[in-house]
Design a protein around this motif. Structure first.
Motif, PDB file in Angstrom:
ATOM      1  N   SER A 100      13.936 -15.374  -8.060  1.00 17.08           N
ATOM      2  CA  SER A 100      12.783 -16.046  -7.440  1.00 17.08           C
ATOM      3  C   SER A 100      12.287 -15.192  -6.279  1.00 17.08           C
ATOM      4  CB  SER A 100      13.181 -17.442  -6.952  1.00 17.08           C
ATOM      5  OG  SER A 100      13.644 -18.238  -8.025  1.00 17.08           O
ATOM      6  N   PRO A 101      11.527 -14.145  -6.570  1.00 17.49           N
ATOM      7  CA  PRO A 101      11.093 -13.227  -5.511  1.00 17.49           C
ATOM      8  C   PRO A 101      10.138 -13.879  -4.527  1.00 17.49           C
ATOM      9  CG  PRO A 101       9.964 -12.740  -7.567  1.00 17.49           C
ATOM     10  CD  PRO A 101      11.016 -13.760  -7.896  1.00 17.49           C
ATOM     11  N   ARG A 102      10.228 -13.422  -3.289  1.00 15.14           N
ATOM     12  CA  ARG A 102       9.298 -13.823  -2.236  1.00 15.14           C
ATOM     13  C   ARG A 102       8.616 -12.553  -1.742  1.00 15.14           C
ATOM     14  NH1 ARG A 102      12.349 -17.467   2.070  1.00 15.14           N
ATOM     15  NH2 ARG A 102      10.185 -17.633   2.784  1.00 15.14           N
ATOM     16  N   PRO A 103       7.492 -12.199  -2.345  1.00 16.83           N
ATOM     17  CA  PRO A 103       6.854 -10.911  -2.050  1.00 16.83           C
ATOM     18  C   PRO A 103       6.448 -10.752  -0.586  1.00 16.83           C
ATOM     19  CG  PRO A 103       6.002 -11.824  -4.082  1.00 16.83           C
ATOM     20  CD  PRO A 103       6.810 -12.906  -3.438  1.00 16.83           C
ATOM     21  N   THR A 104       6.378  -9.500  -0.182  1.00 18.60           N
ATOM     22  CA  THR A 104       5.929  -9.119   1.156  1.00 18.60           C
ATOM     23  C   THR A 104       4.518  -8.551   1.055  1.00 18.60           C
ATOM     24  OG1 THR A 104       8.190  -8.575   1.826  1.00 18.60           O
ATOM     25  CG2 THR A 104       6.402  -7.659   3.157  1.00 18.60           C
ATOM     26  N   VAL A 105       3.639  -8.973   1.953  1.00 17.65           N
ATOM     27  CA  VAL A 105       2.271  -8.459   2.008  1.00 17.65           C
ATOM     28  C   VAL A 105       2.078  -7.739   3.343  1.00 17.65           C
ATOM     29  CG1 VAL A 105      -0.187  -9.000   1.945  1.00 17.65           C
ATOM     30  CG2 VAL A 105       1.423 -10.379   0.615  1.00 17.65           C
ATOM     31  N   VAL A 106       1.776  -6.460   3.279  1.00 18.77           N
ATOM     32  CA  VAL A 106       1.492  -5.679   4.485  1.00 18.77           C
ATOM     33  C   VAL A 106       0.050  -5.192   4.401  1.00 18.77           C
ATOM     34  CG1 VAL A 106       2.079  -3.646   5.863  1.00 18.77           C
ATOM     35  CG2 VAL A 106       3.891  -4.940   4.705  1.00 18.77           C
ATOM     36  N   VAL A 107      -0.723  -5.402   5.453  1.00 15.76           N
ATOM     37  CA  VAL A 107      -2.104  -4.930   5.510  1.00 15.76           C
ATOM     38  C   VAL A 107      -2.257  -4.037   6.734  1.00 15.76           C
ATOM     39  CG1 VAL A 107      -4.542  -5.570   5.680  1.00 15.76           C
ATOM     40  CG2 VAL A 107      -2.966  -7.019   4.383  1.00 15.76           C
ATOM     41  N   THR A 108      -2.795  -2.856   6.538  1.00 14.88           N
ATOM     42  CA  THR A 108      -3.101  -1.960   7.655  1.00 14.88           C
ATOM     43  C   THR A 108      -4.569  -1.556   7.576  1.00 14.88           C
ATOM     44  OG1 THR A 108      -2.515   0.057   6.453  1.00 14.88           O
ATOM     45  CG2 THR A 108      -0.755  -1.044   7.680  1.00 14.88           C
ATOM     46  N   VAL A 109      -5.189  -1.426   8.741  1.00 13.22           N
ATOM     47  CA  VAL A 109      -6.593  -1.032   8.822  1.00 13.22           C
ATOM     48  C   VAL A 109      -6.746   0.002   9.921  1.00 13.22           C
ATOM     49  CG1 VAL A 109      -8.950  -1.790   9.322  1.00 13.22           C
ATOM     50  CG2 VAL A 109      -7.435  -3.268   7.987  1.00 13.22           C
ATOM     51  N   SER A 110      -7.541   1.032   9.657  1.00 15.66           N
ATOM     52  CA  SER A 110      -7.827   2.054  10.664  1.00 15.66           C
ATOM     53  C   SER A 110      -9.231   2.597  10.452  1.00 15.66           C
ATOM     54  CB  SER A 110      -6.797   3.187  10.598  1.00 15.66           C
ATOM     55  OG  SER A 110      -6.804   3.772   9.315  1.00 15.66           O
ATOM     56  N   PRO A 111      -9.836   3.185  11.480  1.00 12.93           N
ATOM     57  CA  PRO A 111     -11.170   3.772  11.331  1.00 12.93           C
ATOM     58  C   PRO A 111     -11.139   4.968  10.389  1.00 12.93           C
ATOM     59  CG  PRO A 111     -10.591   3.485  13.646  1.00 12.93           C
ATOM     60  CD  PRO A 111      -9.339   3.291  12.871  1.00 12.93           C
ATOM     61  N   LEU A 112     -12.296   5.269   9.818  1.00 14.30           N
ATOM     62  CA  LEU A 112     -12.422   6.387   8.888  1.00 14.30           C
ATOM     63  C   LEU A 112     -13.578   7.267   9.335  1.00 14.30           C
ATOM     64  CD1 LEU A 112     -11.583   7.660   6.119  1.00 14.30           C
ATOM     65  CD2 LEU A 112     -13.349   6.226   5.089  1.00 14.30           C
ATOM     66  N   ALA A 113     -13.347   8.575   9.353  1.00 14.95           N
ATOM     67  CA  ALA A 113     -14.401   9.518   9.719  1.00 14.95           C
ATOM     68  C   ALA A 113     -14.465  10.607   8.656  1.00 14.95           C
ATOM     69  CB  ALA A 113     -14.129  10.124  11.091  1.00 14.95           C
ATOM     70  N   LEU A 114     -15.399  10.476   7.731  1.00 15.34           N
ATOM     71  CA  LEU A 114     -15.574  11.469   6.674  1.00 15.34           C
ATOM     72  C   LEU A 114     -16.548  12.552   7.120  1.00 15.34           C
ATOM     73  CD1 LEU A 114     -15.914   9.063   3.610  1.00 15.34           C
ATOM     74  CD2 LEU A 114     -13.884  10.343   4.310  1.00 15.34           C
ATOM     75  N   GLN A 115     -16.316  13.770   6.664  1.00 14.68           N
ATOM     76  CA  GLN A 115     -17.190  14.883   6.983  1.00 14.68           C
ATOM     77  C   GLN A 115     -18.246  15.060   5.893  1.00 14.68           C
ATOM     78  OE1 GLN A 115     -16.823  16.495   9.992  1.00 14.68           O
ATOM     79  NE2 GLN A 115     -15.273  14.877  10.277  1.00 14.68           N
ATOM     80  N   ALA A 116     -19.432  15.530   6.299  1.00 12.04           N
ATOM     81  CA  ALA A 116     -20.546  15.628   5.354  1.00 12.04           C
ATOM     82  C   ALA A 116     -20.425  16.799   4.393  1.00 12.04           C
ATOM     83  CB  ALA A 116     -21.857  15.736   6.131  1.00 12.04           C
ATOM     84  N   ALA A 117     -19.887  17.923   4.850  1.00 18.79           N
ATOM     85  CA  ALA A 117     -19.908  19.153   4.058  1.00 18.79           C
ATOM     86  C   ALA A 117     -19.295  19.001   2.665  1.00 18.79           C
ATOM     87  CB  ALA A 117     -19.224  20.282   4.821  1.00 18.79           C
ATOM     88  N   PRO A 118     -18.146  18.344   2.495  1.00 18.24           N
ATOM     89  CA  PRO A 118     -17.582  18.231   1.142  1.00 18.24           C
ATOM     90  C   PRO A 118     -18.498  17.530   0.148  1.00 18.24           C
ATOM     91  CG  PRO A 118     -15.934  17.698   2.794  1.00 18.24           C
ATOM     92  CD  PRO A 118     -17.240  17.791   3.510  1.00 18.24           C
ATOM     93  N   TYR A 119     -19.323  16.610   0.630  1.00 13.48           N
ATOM     94  CA  TYR A 119     -20.210  15.866  -0.263  1.00 13.48           C
ATOM     95  C   TYR A 119     -21.446  16.675  -0.625  1.00 13.48           C
ATOM     96  CZ  TYR A 119     -17.106  12.083   0.910  1.00 13.48           C
ATOM     97  OH  TYR A 119     -15.979  11.325   1.068  1.00 13.48           O
ATOM     98  N   ASP A 120     -21.856  17.550   0.276  1.00  8.97           N
ATOM     99  CA  ASP A 120     -23.016  18.396   0.014  1.00  8.97           C
ATOM    100  C   ASP A 120     -22.662  19.600  -0.855  1.00  8.97           C
ATOM    101  OD1 ASP A 120     -24.623  16.743   1.528  1.00  8.97           O
ATOM    102  OD2 ASP A 120     -24.389  17.916   3.353  1.00  8.97           O
TER     103      ASP A 120
END
Length: 278
Positions: A100-120
């Motif tokens: 009878s498992p009792r699952p663990t839920v972990v949530v992490t959030v952090s800012p994201l800063a993507l660079q433009a050059a790889p997309y261009d």
């Protein structure tokens, strides 16, 4: 801003040493892009998490509560990344899962800063020595055991390289360490099947839903014949591949159209990229 973390919906950053996610990699995870306070690909993340739970015989989490927790922790973050880790929870010593498992839920959030050059202009990728083993039982799942990807990513530290491609034991290209692979041949989209190994990404699922895509195995020689090559991930979106070994490409009309689709569903290109305001 430091990473915001909760464990079982309470602000915390520790799990038990008896947790099976820690001990055995017994669980799943999702990495989500947050844009403008929204999680545009959440329905696909939810579908994959449900599918993974069914495959691993895990109780389903409360999806409404999980999304609410992502939103709570991402409050005030315009552009960010969240990770939802879902393990089978604590268990006794040994591989046998608890009755009878009792699952663990972990949530992490952090800012994201993507660079433009790889997309261009696209990114340079390398070929990894680490191969993906065949295991149809786990193929496609984003399970917690990612040692193959860890070993592959440890192969380089050159900042000029944006990713590494991984082959299976039959010398077929499967994916990158943290992204799926697409190639374009005469305007036709092709991506490798993931029935023996690899992770079925939600960005890949989005493209499969909106475009006609052939699932076909391809070796390096076949990949070199492609007119366009790109990688996809929920966080980074559509990344053109610029060079692999001696072969180079330019982002073409298929890549640009899919980048525009990403923007239209609420996942904008980085500020400063050529198509970010179109």
């Amino acid at each position: 801003m430091s990473v915001r973390t909760s464990v079982d919906f309470v602000d915390a950053d520790r799990v038990s040493v008896a947790d099976r996610g820690f001990a055995y990699g017994d669980g799943l995870f999702e990495t989500l892009r947050i844009a403008g306070g929204r999680v545009p690909l959440w329905p696909r993340h939810e579908a994959r998490l449900r599918h993974g739970c069914e495959r691993l015989h895990l109780p389903l989490p409360d999806m409404i509560a999980v999304l609410a927790e992502v939103r709570r922790l991402s409050g005030g973050i315009a552009d960010g990344v969240a990770r939802v880790t879902y393990s089978r929870g604590e268990g006794e010593r040994g591989y046998a899962p608890p009755a009878s498992p009792r699952p663990t839920v972990v949530v992490t959030v952090s800012p994201l800063a993507l660079q433009a050059a790889p997309y261009d202009d696209g990114i340079a990728v390398r070929l990894c020595d680490t191969r993906l083993a065949s295991q149809p039982l786990l193929a496609g799942l984003k399970h917690l055991n990612r040692l193959e990807q860890v070993m592959a990513r440890a192969e380089w530290d050159d900042p000029a390289l944006g990713e590494g491609l991984m082959l299976d034991m039959d010398d077929q290209v499967v994916c990158a360490t943290a992204a799926n692979l697409f190639a374009v041949f005469d305007g036709r989209l092709v991506t490798p099947p993931l029935d023996a190994c690899g992770v079925a990404g939600v960005a890949r699922a989005e493209i499969l839903a909106v475009r006609d895509v052939a699932l076909a195995r391809m070796n390096l020689a076949r990949l070199a014949e492609a007119d366009e090559v790109f990688l996809t991930s929920a966080v980074r979106g559509i990344l053109p591949v610029r060079v692999l070994a001696s072969r180079s490409w330019q982002p073409g009309p298929v890549i640009r159209a899919l980048q525009a689709h990403w923007r239209d569903i609420g996942l904008p290109l980085p500020a400063g990229s050529k198509d970010s305001h179109r």
